[in-house]
Design a protein around this motif. Structure first.
Motif, PDB file in Angstrom:
ATOM      1  N   TYR A 194       3.223  -9.226   7.920  1.00 24.37           N
ATOM      2  CA  TYR A 194       3.805 -10.527   7.583  1.00 24.37           C
ATOM      3  C   TYR A 194       4.929 -10.803   8.575  1.00 24.37           C
ATOM      4  O   TYR A 194       6.070 -10.407   8.363  1.00 24.37           O
ATOM      5  CB  TYR A 194       4.326 -10.571   6.147  1.00 24.37           C
ATOM      6  CG  TYR A 194       4.841 -11.943   5.775  1.00 24.37           C
ATOM      7  CD1 TYR A 194       3.955 -12.966   5.452  1.00 24.37           C
ATOM      8  CD2 TYR A 194       6.187 -12.228   5.819  1.00 24.37           C
ATOM      9  CE1 TYR A 194       4.402 -14.237   5.162  1.00 24.37           C
ATOM     10  CE2 TYR A 194       6.654 -13.495   5.526  1.00 24.37           C
ATOM     11  CZ  TYR A 194       5.762 -14.492   5.200  1.00 24.37           C
ATOM     12  OH  TYR A 194       6.207 -15.765   4.921  1.00 24.37           O
ATOM     13  N   ASN A 195       4.569 -11.416   9.684  1.00 19.62           N
ATOM     14  CA  ASN A 195       5.484 -11.861  10.734  1.00 19.62           C
ATOM     15  C   ASN A 195       6.120 -10.750  11.572  1.00 19.62           C
ATOM     16  O   ASN A 195       6.331 -10.934  12.758  1.00 19.62           O
ATOM     17  CB  ASN A 195       6.607 -12.738  10.178  1.00 19.62           C
ATOM     18  CG  ASN A 195       6.089 -14.029   9.591  1.00 19.62           C
ATOM     19  OD1 ASN A 195       4.997 -14.471   9.890  1.00 19.62           O
ATOM     20  ND2 ASN A 195       6.889 -14.636   8.738  1.00 19.62           N
ATOM     21  N   ARG A 196       6.435  -9.621  10.983  1.00 17.81           N
ATOM     22  CA  ARG A 196       7.163  -8.566  11.693  1.00 17.81           C
ATOM     23  C   ARG A 196       6.428  -7.228  11.632  1.00 17.81           C
ATOM     24  O   ARG A 196       5.636  -6.980  10.718  1.00 17.81           O
ATOM     25  CB  ARG A 196       8.552  -8.382  11.087  1.00 17.81           C
ATOM     26  CG  ARG A 196       9.444  -9.591  11.174  1.00 17.81           C
ATOM     27  CD  ARG A 196      10.002  -9.737  12.564  1.00 17.81           C
ATOM     28  NE  ARG A 196      10.909 -10.889  12.626  1.00 17.81           N
ATOM     29  CZ  ARG A 196      11.291 -11.419  13.748  1.00 17.81           C
ATOM     30  NH1 ARG A 196      10.893 -10.927  14.892  1.00 17.81           N
ATOM     31  NH2 ARG A 196      12.110 -12.449  13.743  1.00 17.81           N
ATOM     32  N   LEU A 197       6.763  -6.371  12.578  1.00 21.07           N
ATOM     33  CA  LEU A 197       6.198  -5.031  12.680  1.00 21.07           C
ATOM     34  C   LEU A 197       6.332  -4.265  11.367  1.00 21.07           C
ATOM     35  O   LEU A 197       7.380  -4.293  10.726  1.00 21.07           O
ATOM     36  CB  LEU A 197       6.934  -4.264  13.791  1.00 21.07           C
ATOM     37  CG  LEU A 197       6.501  -2.817  14.031  1.00 21.07           C
ATOM     38  CD1 LEU A 197       5.123  -2.776  14.665  1.00 21.07           C
ATOM     39  CD2 LEU A 197       7.520  -2.128  14.927  1.00 21.07           C
ATOM     40  N   ASN A 198       5.264  -3.608  10.980  1.00 20.58           N
ATOM     41  CA  ASN A 198       5.306  -2.661   9.867  1.00 20.58           C
ATOM     42  C   ASN A 198       4.434  -1.469  10.254  1.00 20.58           C
ATOM     43  O   ASN A 198       4.017  -1.356  11.410  1.00 20.58           O
ATOM     44  CB  ASN A 198       4.874  -3.324   8.542  1.00 20.58           C
ATOM     45  CG  ASN A 198       3.417  -3.740   8.518  1.00 20.58           C
ATOM     46  OD1 ASN A 198       2.597  -3.275   9.303  1.00 20.58           O
ATOM     47  ND2 ASN A 198       3.076  -4.635   7.602  1.00 20.58           N
ATOM     48  N   ALA A 199       4.117  -0.611   9.333  1.00 18.36           N
ATOM     49  CA  ALA A 199       3.349   0.604   9.644  1.00 18.36           C
ATOM     50  C   ALA A 199       1.933   0.299  10.131  1.00 18.36           C
ATOM     51  O   ALA A 199       1.317   1.119  10.809  1.00 18.36           O
ATOM     52  CB  ALA A 199       3.295   1.511   8.416  1.00 18.36           C
ATOM     53  N   ALA A 200       1.416  -0.897   9.818  1.00 18.43           N
ATOM     54  CA  ALA A 200       0.056  -1.263  10.219  1.00 18.43           C
ATOM     55  C   ALA A 200      -0.021  -1.873  11.611  1.00 18.43           C
ATOM     56  O   ALA A 200      -1.045  -1.772  12.281  1.00 18.43           O
ATOM     57  CB  ALA A 200      -0.545  -2.231   9.199  1.00 18.43           C
TER      58      ALA A 200
ATOM     59  N   ASP B   6       4.469  -6.681  21.302  1.00 20.21           N
ATOM     60  CA  ASP B   6       3.197  -6.756  20.572  1.00 20.21           C
ATOM     61  C   ASP B   6       2.368  -5.499  20.830  1.00 20.21           C
ATOM     62  O   ASP B   6       1.610  -5.430  21.788  1.00 20.21           O
ATOM     63  CB  ASP B   6       2.446  -8.006  21.007  1.00 20.21           C
ATOM     64  CG  ASP B   6       1.164  -8.229  20.225  1.00 20.21           C
ATOM     65  OD1 ASP B   6       0.814  -7.393  19.362  1.00 20.21           O
ATOM     66  OD2 ASP B   6       0.502  -9.253  20.486  1.00 20.21           O
ATOM     67  N   ILE B   7       2.526  -4.504  19.954  1.00 19.26           N
ATOM     68  CA  ILE B   7       1.799  -3.241  20.117  1.00 19.26           C
ATOM     69  C   ILE B   7       0.400  -3.294  19.515  1.00 19.26           C
ATOM     70  O   ILE B   7      -0.375  -2.358  19.651  1.00 19.26           O
ATOM     71  CB  ILE B   7       2.580  -2.066  19.498  1.00 19.26           C
ATOM     72  CG1 ILE B   7       2.698  -2.217  17.970  1.00 19.26           C
ATOM     73  CG2 ILE B   7       3.935  -1.904  20.158  1.00 19.26           C
ATOM     74  CD1 ILE B   7       3.151  -0.964  17.239  1.00 19.26           C
TER      75      ILE B   7
ATOM     76  N   TYR C  95      -3.038   3.689  11.693  1.00 14.36           N
ATOM     77  CA  TYR C  95      -3.021   3.428  10.251  1.00 14.36           C
ATOM     78  C   TYR C  95      -3.555   2.023   9.953  1.00 14.36           C
ATOM     79  O   TYR C  95      -4.351   1.838   9.029  1.00 14.36           O
ATOM     80  CB  TYR C  95      -1.590   3.595   9.720  1.00 14.36           C
ATOM     81  CG  TYR C  95      -1.383   3.141   8.299  1.00 14.36           C
ATOM     82  CD1 TYR C  95      -2.024   3.760   7.235  1.00 14.36           C
ATOM     83  CD2 TYR C  95      -0.520   2.082   8.015  1.00 14.36           C
ATOM     84  CE1 TYR C  95      -1.816   3.340   5.926  1.00 14.36           C
ATOM     85  CE2 TYR C  95      -0.305   1.658   6.713  1.00 14.36           C
ATOM     86  CZ  TYR C  95      -0.965   2.285   5.674  1.00 14.36           C
ATOM     87  OH  TYR C  95      -0.760   1.863   4.384  1.00 14.36           O
ATOM     88  N   GLY C  96      -3.168   1.049  10.754  1.00 11.63           N
ATOM     89  CA  GLY C  96      -3.676  -0.313  10.573  1.00 11.63           C
ATOM     90  C   GLY C  96      -5.188  -0.380  10.736  1.00 11.63           C
ATOM     91  O   GLY C  96      -5.883  -1.045   9.962  1.00 11.63           O
ATOM     92  N   ARG C  97      -5.709   0.322  11.733  1.00 12.44           N
ATOM     93  CA  ARG C  97      -7.171   0.356  11.919  1.00 12.44           C
ATOM     94  C   ARG C  97      -7.851   1.035  10.726  1.00 12.44           C
ATOM     95  O   ARG C  97      -8.915   0.614  10.297  1.00 12.44           O
ATOM     96  CB  ARG C  97      -7.522   1.068  13.227  1.00 12.44           C
ATOM     97  CG  ARG C  97      -7.154   0.262  14.454  1.00 12.44           C
ATOM     98  CD  ARG C  97      -7.464   1.048  15.739  1.00 12.44           C
ATOM     99  NE  ARG C  97      -6.999   0.365  16.899  1.00 12.44           N
ATOM    100  CZ  ARG C  97      -7.720  -0.504  17.615  1.00 12.44           C
ATOM    101  NH1 ARG C  97      -8.952  -0.790  17.262  1.00 12.44           N
ATOM    102  NH2 ARG C  97      -7.193  -1.074  18.683  1.00 12.44           N
ATOM    103  N   ASP C  98      -7.223   2.080  10.189  1.00 12.99           N
ATOM    104  CA  ASP C  98      -7.772   2.738   8.990  1.00 12.99           C
ATOM    105  C   ASP C  98      -7.785   1.784   7.796  1.00 12.99           C
ATOM    106  O   ASP C  98      -8.731   1.786   7.002  1.00 12.99           O
ATOM    107  CB  ASP C  98      -6.957   3.988   8.639  1.00 12.99           C
ATOM    108  CG  ASP C  98      -7.174   5.140   9.611  1.00 12.99           C
ATOM    109  OD1 ASP C  98      -8.178   5.118  10.373  1.00 12.99           O
ATOM    110  OD2 ASP C  98      -6.330   6.063   9.618  1.00 12.99           O
TER     111      ASP C  98
ATOM    112  N   LEU D  51       0.827  -1.212   0.000  1.00 13.98           N
ATOM    113  CA  LEU D  51       0.000   0.000   0.000  1.00 13.98           C
ATOM    114  C   LEU D  51       0.858   1.257   0.000  1.00 13.98           C
ATOM    115  O   LEU D  51       0.347   2.349  -0.277  1.00 13.98           O
ATOM    116  CB  LEU D  51      -0.931   0.021   1.218  1.00 13.98           C
ATOM    117  CG  LEU D  51      -1.940  -1.113   1.336  1.00 13.98           C
ATOM    118  CD1 LEU D  51      -2.721  -0.986   2.646  1.00 13.98           C
ATOM    119  CD2 LEU D  51      -2.878  -1.136   0.144  1.00 13.98           C
ATOM    120  N   ASP D  52       2.123   1.127   0.326  1.00 13.69           N
ATOM    121  CA  ASP D  52       3.050   2.266   0.378  1.00 13.69           C
ATOM    122  C   ASP D  52       2.544   3.389   1.279  1.00 13.69           C
ATOM    123  O   ASP D  52       2.762   4.571   0.991  1.00 13.69           O
ATOM    124  CB  ASP D  52       3.333   2.807  -1.029  1.00 13.69           C
ATOM    125  CG  ASP D  52       4.044   1.799  -1.912  1.00 13.69           C
ATOM    126  OD1 ASP D  52       4.864   1.025  -1.378  1.00 13.69           O
ATOM    127  OD2 ASP D  52       3.768   1.776  -3.127  1.00 13.69           O
ATOM    128  N   GLY D  53       1.818   3.017   2.340  1.00 12.02           N
ATOM    129  CA  GLY D  53       1.331   4.013   3.286  1.00 12.02           C
ATOM    130  C   GLY D  53       0.133   4.805   2.823  1.00 12.02           C
ATOM    131  O   GLY D  53      -0.253   5.782   3.470  1.00 12.02           O
TER     132      GLY D  53
END
Length: 170
Positions: free
Chosen positions: A71-77, A86-87, A92-95, A49-51
């Protein structure tokens, strides 16, 4: 790169009379009735999605019907299943989840952390799935889910697909 890959596979699908791109459930039914194999695209990470939330609808228009946010690791979502911290989902992920709901793309919790999954269940107005996973109560692996996660997923109306990779099956 994701768009190029999707377009590449679209060419392959169009060239093979036994395959058809399925954009709706009616397309799946029609494919089955006519002896064709219905194909749709799944993304296992929201990085393509490139943000930009508007890219959800662009990918949907290209045939993507399910997407995991991490995918397995933390990203912007949000957090992935292999992250020690585990945050959960970010705003952005909820959006992303809300935008997926708006256009009809299925939210997939595979590869996300427990808290990201619970945040998806809370945020989504539509069923959430685990397209492929394992049950930790049977085989303890970070990529698997707990019984609590499975129940919460089912409470959204979602389903759980069992991963067929031997290292995740006892």
């Amino acid at each position: 790169a994701t768009r190029r890959i999707i377009k590449h596979y679209k060419t392959i699908i169009q060239a093979d009379d036994s395959l058809t791109l399925a954009r709706t459930l009616d397309d799946v039914d029609t494919a089955i009735k006519t002896g064709r194999i219905p194909i749709w695209y799944d993304l296992e990470d929201s990085r393509p999605l490139d943000g930009k939330l508007e890219n959800v609808s662009e990918l949907y228009d290209l045939g993507v019907r399910t997407m995991g946010l991490t995918y397995n690791r933390l990203n912007a979502a949000g957090s992935g299943c292999l992250d020690e911290d585990d945050i959960g989902l970010t705003s952005y992920g909820r959006d992303i989840v809300r935008e997926m709901n708006r256009i009809g793309m299925v939210v997939d919790a595979a590869h996300c952390s427990p808290n990201s999954g619970f945040d998806m269940f809370e945020t989504s107005a539509q069923p959430v799935i685990y397209s492929h996973t394992a049950m930790r109560s049977i085989w303890d692996t970070e990529r698997g889910i707990t019984d609590e996660q499975a129940i919460a997923c089912a409470e959204t109306g979602g389903v759980i697909g069992v991963c067929g990779v031997s290292i995740f099956l006892a």
